[in-house]
Design a protein around this motif. Sequence first.
Motif, mmCIF file in Angstrom:
data_model
loop_
_atom_site.group_PDB
_atom_site.id
_atom_site.type_symbol
_atom_site.label_atom_id
_atom_site.label_comp_id
_atom_site.label_asym_id
_atom_site.label_seq_id
_atom_site.Cartn_x
_atom_site.Cartn_y
_atom_site.Cartn_z
ATOM 1 N N PRO A 48 12.507 105.340 -4.604
ATOM 2 C CA PRO A 48 13.638 104.401 -4.638
ATOM 3 C C PRO A 48 14.414 104.285 -3.333
ATOM 4 O O PRO A 48 14.863 103.194 -2.974
ATOM 5 N N GLN A 49 14.583 105.394 -2.602
ATOM 6 C CA GLN A 49 15.304 105.307 -1.339
ATOM 7 C C GLN A 49 14.507 104.499 -0.314
ATOM 8 O O GLN A 49 15.065 103.686 0.422
ATOM 9 N N GLN A 50 13.205 104.695 -0.267
ATOM 10 C CA GLN A 50 12.370 103.925 0.642
ATOM 11 C C GLN A 50 12.426 102.432 0.300
ATOM 12 O O GLN A 50 12.496 101.580 1.188
ATOM 13 N N ALA A 51 12.383 102.123 -0.992
ATOM 14 C CA ALA A 51 12.450 100.731 -1.424
ATOM 15 C C ALA A 51 13.790 100.114 -1.044
ATOM 16 O O ALA A 51 13.858 98.956 -0.617
ATOM 17 N N TYR A 52 14.857 100.888 -1.172
ATOM 18 C CA TYR A 52 16.197 100.401 -0.823
ATOM 19 C C TYR A 52 16.301 100.122 0.673
ATOM 20 O O TYR A 52 16.825 99.091 1.092
ATOM 21 N N GLU A 53 15.810 101.028 1.463
ATOM 22 C CA GLU A 53 15.875 100.857 2.914
ATOM 23 C C GLU A 53 14.989 99.702 3.375
ATOM 24 O O GLU A 53 15.361 98.945 4.283
ATOM 25 N N LEU A 54 13.834 99.539 2.742
ATOM 26 C CA LEU A 54 12.960 98.416 3.071
ATOM 27 C C LEU A 54 13.623 97.089 2.709
ATOM 28 O O LEU A 54 13.484 96.090 3.426
ATOM 29 N N SER A 55 14.361 97.082 1.620
ATOM 30 C CA SER A 55 15.006 95.860 1.150
ATOM 31 C C SER A 55 16.086 95.361 2.100
ATOM 32 O O SER A 55 16.462 94.182 2.051
ATOM 33 N N ALA A 56 16.597 96.236 2.948
ATOM 34 C CA ALA A 56 17.594 95.813 3.939
ATOM 35 C C ALA A 56 17.007 94.789 4.910
ATOM 36 O O ALA A 56 17.752 94.064 5.585
ATOM 37 N N LYS A 57 15.676 94.700 4.985
ATOM 38 C CA LYS A 57 15.000 93.742 5.858
ATOM 39 C C LYS A 57 14.780 92.388 5.173
ATOM 40 O O LYS A 57 14.347 91.430 5.819
ATOM 41 N N ALA A 58 15.062 92.316 3.889
ATOM 42 C CA ALA A 58 14.785 91.095 3.139
ATOM 43 C C ALA A 58 15.731 89.971 3.533
ATOM 44 O O ALA A 58 16.861 90.197 3.976
ATOM 45 N N GLN A 59 15.260 88.739 3.356
ATOM 46 C CA GLN A 59 16.035 87.541 3.665
ATOM 47 C C GLN A 59 16.476 86.900 2.354
ATOM 48 O O GLN A 59 15.671 86.323 1.633
ATOM 49 N N GLY A 60 17.754 87.050 2.043
ATOM 50 C CA GLY A 60 18.273 86.480 0.813
ATOM 51 C C GLY A 60 19.656 85.911 1.012
ATOM 52 O O GLY A 60 20.110 85.740 2.135
ATOM 53 N N PHE A 61 20.335 85.611 -0.075
ATOM 54 C CA PHE A 61 21.720 85.146 0.000
ATOM 55 C C PHE A 61 22.599 86.113 -0.778
ATOM 56 O O PHE A 61 22.170 86.720 -1.756
ATOM 57 N N THR A 62 23.832 86.256 -0.313
ATOM 58 C CA THR A 62 24.734 87.260 -0.869
ATOM 59 C C THR A 62 25.703 86.662 -1.867
ATOM 60 O O THR A 62 26.268 85.593 -1.646
ATOM 61 N N VAL A 63 25.889 87.372 -2.965
ATOM 62 C CA VAL A 63 26.885 87.029 -3.970
ATOM 63 C C VAL A 63 27.811 88.229 -4.113
ATOM 64 O O VAL A 63 27.344 89.368 -4.183
ATOM 65 N N GLY A 64 29.118 87.995 -4.149
ATOM 66 C CA GLY A 64 30.066 89.078 -4.304
ATOM 67 C C GLY A 64 30.712 89.469 -2.991
ATOM 68 O O GLY A 64 30.535 88.788 -1.975
ATOM 69 N N PRO A 65 31.463 90.562 -2.979
ATOM 70 C CA PRO A 65 32.184 90.994 -1.773
ATOM 71 C C PRO A 65 31.230 91.308 -0.622
ATOM 72 O O PRO A 65 30.453 92.255 -0.693
ATOM 73 N N VAL A 66 31.301 90.531 0.440
ATOM 74 C CA VAL A 66 30.371 90.687 1.563
ATOM 75 C C VAL A 66 30.533 92.040 2.242
ATOM 76 O O VAL A 66 29.561 92.640 2.708
ATOM 77 N N MET A 67 31.756 92.569 2.289
ATOM 78 C CA MET A 67 32.029 93.798 3.005
ATOM 79 C C MET A 67 31.884 95.051 2.133
ATOM 80 O O MET A 67 32.212 96.142 2.565
ATOM 81 N N ALA A 68 31.389 94.890 0.923
ATOM 82 C CA ALA A 68 31.221 96.047 0.044
ATOM 83 C C ALA A 68 30.258 97.049 0.659
ATOM 84 O O ALA A 68 29.277 96.681 1.317
ATOM 85 N N ALA A 69 30.548 98.340 0.466
ATOM 86 C CA ALA A 69 29.723 99.392 1.066
ATOM 87 C C ALA A 69 28.354 99.495 0.410
ATOM 88 O O ALA A 69 27.378 99.900 1.037
ATOM 89 N N ASN A 70 28.282 99.121 -0.852
ATOM 90 C CA ASN A 70 27.043 99.271 -1.606
ATOM 91 C C ASN A 70 26.437 97.904 -1.898
ATOM 92 O O ASN A 70 27.150 96.960 -2.228
ATOM 93 N N THR A 71 25.110 97.799 -1.740
ATOM 94 C CA THR A 71 24.414 96.536 -1.957
ATOM 95 C C THR A 71 23.328 96.705 -3.012
ATOM 96 O O THR A 71 22.608 97.705 -3.021
ATOM 97 N N VAL A 72 23.228 95.724 -3.889
ATOM 98 C CA VAL A 72 22.151 95.671 -4.878
ATOM 99 C C VAL A 72 21.237 94.517 -4.493
ATOM 100 O O VAL A 72 21.702 93.394 -4.269
ATOM 101 N N TYR A 73 19.937 94.781 -4.382
ATOM 102 C CA TYR A 73 18.967 93.754 -4.015
ATOM 103 C C TYR A 73 18.215 93.303 -5.264
ATOM 104 O O TYR A 73 17.759 94.133 -6.065
#
Length: 214
Positions: free
Chosen positions: A60-85
């Motif tokens: 799961p940690q590897q998948a989370y870190e890999l997902s940081a490279k994904a190209q998507g659009f953001t919903v919710g607080p942009v400056m939030a410390a935690n991100t759900v992909y």
Amino acid sequence: MQQQSQPRQRAISIRFPKDIAVNRRHFALKTSSMLLAAGLAACSEKPAQAAAPSATKLNPQQAYELSAKAQGFTVGPVMAANTVYVYFDTTCPHCGHLWEQSKPLHGKLKMVWVPVPYLRPQSLTQGATILAATDPVAAMELNETRLMARQGGIEVNPNAGDAVLAKVKANMALFDQMGVDSVPLIVFRNSKTGEYGSQTGALETAQLAGMVGL
């Protein structure tokens, strides 16, 4: 992602049962009375199977870190410390259900919705249309509304451009790298425990909130 100074986190991976799976090649519905009560579903290239120990071939940690490279659009607080992909296909009704159920959390949960061309040929151009839109959230809402009404989803923008199409294709490469066989795919870090996790299938609002630590 920063790793060197962080304490070692215990990784978790969640994969709930699926009541309906949609074959990628034939797009045919298959049901299971045993799983129907779970109320969860995913669009898959394979028939519904027993729960697996991991939603992805990566931890799961590897998948989370890999997902940081994904190209998507953001919903919710942009400056939030935690991100759900969330990896989604524009033609997947279960992705539409997850989109609808996530709405009550938009004010407090940062979600990056990542289009992948997984199920049908138009998934690529529709995904690019959403990413290229002036307001991707509104474009996503239109797609899901039309999809659930069996109107084929959002009308494709022929001027989305090769660069945006390339982004959606790159998302699919990440999805393939994780070895996932169904959408929606949720990759997250619990905001309370710091644990990483991945989940395939639609969820209700309360389930999603609890899973990500709200």
